[in-house]
Scaffold this active site. Structure first.
Site, PDB file in Angstrom:
ATOM      1  N   ASP A 262      14.841   8.803  -0.108  1.00 35.14           N
ATOM      2  CA  ASP A 262      13.470   9.228  -0.327  1.00 35.14           C
ATOM      3  C   ASP A 262      13.332  10.751  -0.314  1.00 35.14           C
ATOM      4  O   ASP A 262      13.892  11.432   0.549  1.00 35.14           O
ATOM      5  CB  ASP A 262      12.584   8.628   0.778  1.00 35.14           C
ATOM      6  CG  ASP A 262      11.154   9.110   0.727  1.00 35.14           C
ATOM      7  OD1 ASP A 262      10.455   8.757  -0.240  1.00 35.14           O
ATOM      8  OD2 ASP A 262      10.735   9.851   1.645  1.00 35.14           O
ATOM      9  N   GLU A 298      15.273  10.115  -5.050  1.00 32.51           N
ATOM     10  CA  GLU A 298      13.947  10.574  -5.462  1.00 32.51           C
ATOM     11  C   GLU A 298      13.953  12.077  -5.230  1.00 32.51           C
ATOM     12  O   GLU A 298      14.164  12.532  -4.105  1.00 32.51           O
ATOM     13  CB  GLU A 298      12.834   9.930  -4.648  1.00 32.51           C
ATOM     14  CG  GLU A 298      11.456  10.434  -5.088  1.00 32.51           C
ATOM     15  CD  GLU A 298      10.360  10.189  -4.074  1.00 32.51           C
ATOM     16  OE1 GLU A 298       9.189  10.225  -4.463  1.00 32.51           O
ATOM     17  OE2 GLU A 298      10.667   9.997  -2.881  1.00 32.51           O
TER      18      GLU A 298
END
Length: 602
Positions: A262, A298
């Protein structure tokens, strides 16, 4: 595992890194302090404390006593049955009998990802509840499920990005063996299982590391969550190992097929090698060469340098540029970060489809015209994960509306036909395939003053938008801390009995069947620099790719409410939504896919 509790022939070995403590004790037994057995731990140098004791075994509850008698859970706990403030439990990782020895994963080009939140995906909100829907997902055409973070978070409900015990599956979803059962069941049905992990911050409640291991954090760097994790200052070696081992732990102990890291743009590391490079290198070096394990990023910074098949690289990145351009075309929204795509959304979508990023070093208006991104045209299309919806892009809206609530149905159908058949890796967000009526809202369950602060902060976040300027409208934004906000976000599976929802499901199944039968067999070997795009009208787009088998895949799309004059590309029709396409007229919101096989090839 060098951290936490490990079963040995002599008993359980407990280890804790507490460089801010002169002494540490192990507390085992019932959670009331007066009933716990307190055993001093040995200082091992470098801030480490260790104890091996035969008085503990699998199932034993334990805590560590640190400065001034504070008793805290194990930061590397394998399981915390009483939430993040409670005692940890010793887990025997060998107690689960795996039966997936024949499973070695799937090739990345076969991936069709389905992102889901365990708590809202099923009525049960558990790992077992996901198992009940695996047949449905396989029949849909999904080949990989991606779990939003499951690491232990505070309270009864959370998206997962506020986790504070990154080695412990949250007890609300089930025990460690329940998660392993889910992964094993998925493998038996040919499904990969990916896990979203958070290595850029800890959640705001239940993180005790700042009490006894201040070197976990550094004031030299800051993130949206405060002081950054320490990956490059004194003491950073132990911090880096904590997270690298965590990645290896999920892949080895739980047999996950990959990880999605993330918001890595918030992992700040000025040392060499960068944490991302070291983590990928270690993971791939430590995994059985017969297993196919996939690491995904990401990264808002669009740093192409991390993508590829080389040393220390990642197989793919979530392509926010693709989503944003497609969203602007479908909805017409241009506020917030969508302003970066408002000037020429069709051109930016074309660039994403042919070259990867829309922003490859250009100035970003949303970011005060700072340069963003790196050149990406050399990368294959499978280096990018494309999507129309995800947890962020739905849940970060004030009311968590799905795209079918804010865009015309023809626009959504056209967008789905584009991203599900393109050579990039497609990702669906749970319920998208049947146009779920339920929203996906931001929810959490914090305690104390933090609870009210989060509620008010959520409403202030939207106050800068004109449509939320009125205090009454702000007050209508769902309170993330109430149970109802969470319950409203659960998928309504009964709605599949509705004609409209069944129609959407049939449409998605058809597209994914075409992808599996026509597109996927030709993707292996598809390289970078093998695509071109052309804007043919304000909403008209042509794109073509040379696939790995030498065939030419071509897209003709009209993302507007006007008819576009355009000749249908050569080749056999894979998908067509325009009845007038054969006459050289492309209806509004229409998509045509064709495939021209290489001569001599079927």
């Amino acid at each position: 595992m060098p951290y936490g509790a490990q079963l040995t022939a002599q008993g359980v070995r407990f280890r804790l890194w507490a460089p801010d403590c002169e002494q540490v004790a192990l507390c085992i037994g019932r959670q009331e302090p007066q009933h716990e057995l307190v055993l001093p731990m040995d200082a091992c140098g470098g801030g480490w404390f260790e104890l091996i004791t035969s008085r503990a075994g699998a199932g034993t509850r334990y805590r560590f006593e640190v400065n001034e008698g504070l008793r805290v859970p194990d930061p590397a706990s394998r399981f915390n049955p009483d939430d993040v403030h409670g005692a940890s439990e010793v887990i025997d990782p060998a107690g689960f009998k795996w039966q997936d020895a024949e499973w070695h994963g799937r090739a990345w080009e076969e991936a069709v990802i389905y992102e889901l939140h365990v708590g809202t995906f099923s009525p049960e909100g558990t790992f077992a509840g996901v198992i009940e829907r695996l047949d449905y997902l396989a029949e849909l055409g999904v080949t990989a499920i991606e779990l939003m973070p499951v690491a232990d978070f505070p309270g009864a409900r959370n998206w997962g990005y506020d986790g504070v015990l990154p080695y412990a599956p949250d007890s609300r979803y089930g025990r460690p063996d329940d998660l392993k059962s889910l992964i094993q069941a998925a493998h038996a049905k040919g499904l990969m299982v990916l896990l979203d992990v958070v290595y850029n911050h800890f959640g705001p409640e239940g993180n005790y590391l700042h009490v006894y291991a201040k070197k976990f954090f550094t004031e030299h760097h800051h993130t949206p969550w405060g002081a950054a994790l320490n990956f490059d200052a004194p003491g950073s070696r132990d911090v880096r190992e904590f997270f690298i081992h965590n990645a290896e732990y999920w892949l080895r102990e739980y047999h996950f097929d990959g990880l999605r890291l993330d918001a890595v743009h918030a992992i700040i590391d000025d040392s060499a090698p960068h944490l991302l490079t070291e983590l990928a290198t270690r993971v791939h070096a430590g995994i059985d060469h017969e297993r196919q394990v996939h690491l995904i990023l990401e990264n808002d910074a669009n740093e192409a340098r991390y993508l590829g098949h080389g040393h220390g690289q990642y197989i793919a990145q979530w392509n926010d540029d693709f989503h944003h351009a497609l969203h602007v075309l479908a909805t017409g929204e241009t506020d917030g970060y969508y302003v970066d795509y408002a000037d020429m959304p069709i051109g930016r979508l074309g660039r994403c489809m042919a070259e990867g990023y829309a922003y490859q070093g250009e100035a970003s208006p949303y970011r005060d015209h700072a340069a963003r991104g790196e050149a990406s045209a050399h990368l294959p299309p499978q280096a990018f994960v494309s999507f129309l919806q995800c947890h962020d892009q739905v849940g970060n809206r004030a009311f968590g509306e799905r795209i079918t609530r804010i865009a015309p149905e023809p626009a959504v159908r056209a967008a789905a036909a584009v991203y599900l058949l393109a050579p990039g890796i497609p990702m669906l967000f749970m319920g998208e395939e049947f146009a779920a009526k339920s929203p996906f809202q931001f929810f959490c369950d914090f305690s104390g003053d933090l609870r009210e602060a989060v509620t008010q902060g959520r409403r202030r976040e939207f106050a800068r938008f004109a449509r939320f300027a009125d205090p009454a409208t702000q007050a209508a934004i769902p309170d993330p801390n109430t149970a109802q906000t969470f319950l409203d976000s659960k998928l309504d599976w009964a709605s599949l009995g509705d004609e409209a929802q069944a129609g959407w499901l049939a449409y998605y199944r058809h597209l994914l069947k075409q992808r599996q039968e026509v597109i996927v067999p030709r993707l292996r070997g598809t390289g970078g620099g093998a695509a071109q795009f052309e804007v043919i009208a304000p909403g008209g787009l042509r794109v073509q790719w040379q696939l790995g088998d030498g065939s030419m895949l071509r897209l003709l799309a009209n993302f507007s409410s006007e008819v576009v004059c355009a000749a249908v590309p050569a080749g056999e029709t894979v998908f067509v939504s325009s009845m007038e396409a054969a006459k050289g007229m492309l209806d509004p919101w229409s998509v045509v896919w064709t495939l021209e096989a290489r001569k001599g090839k079927p």
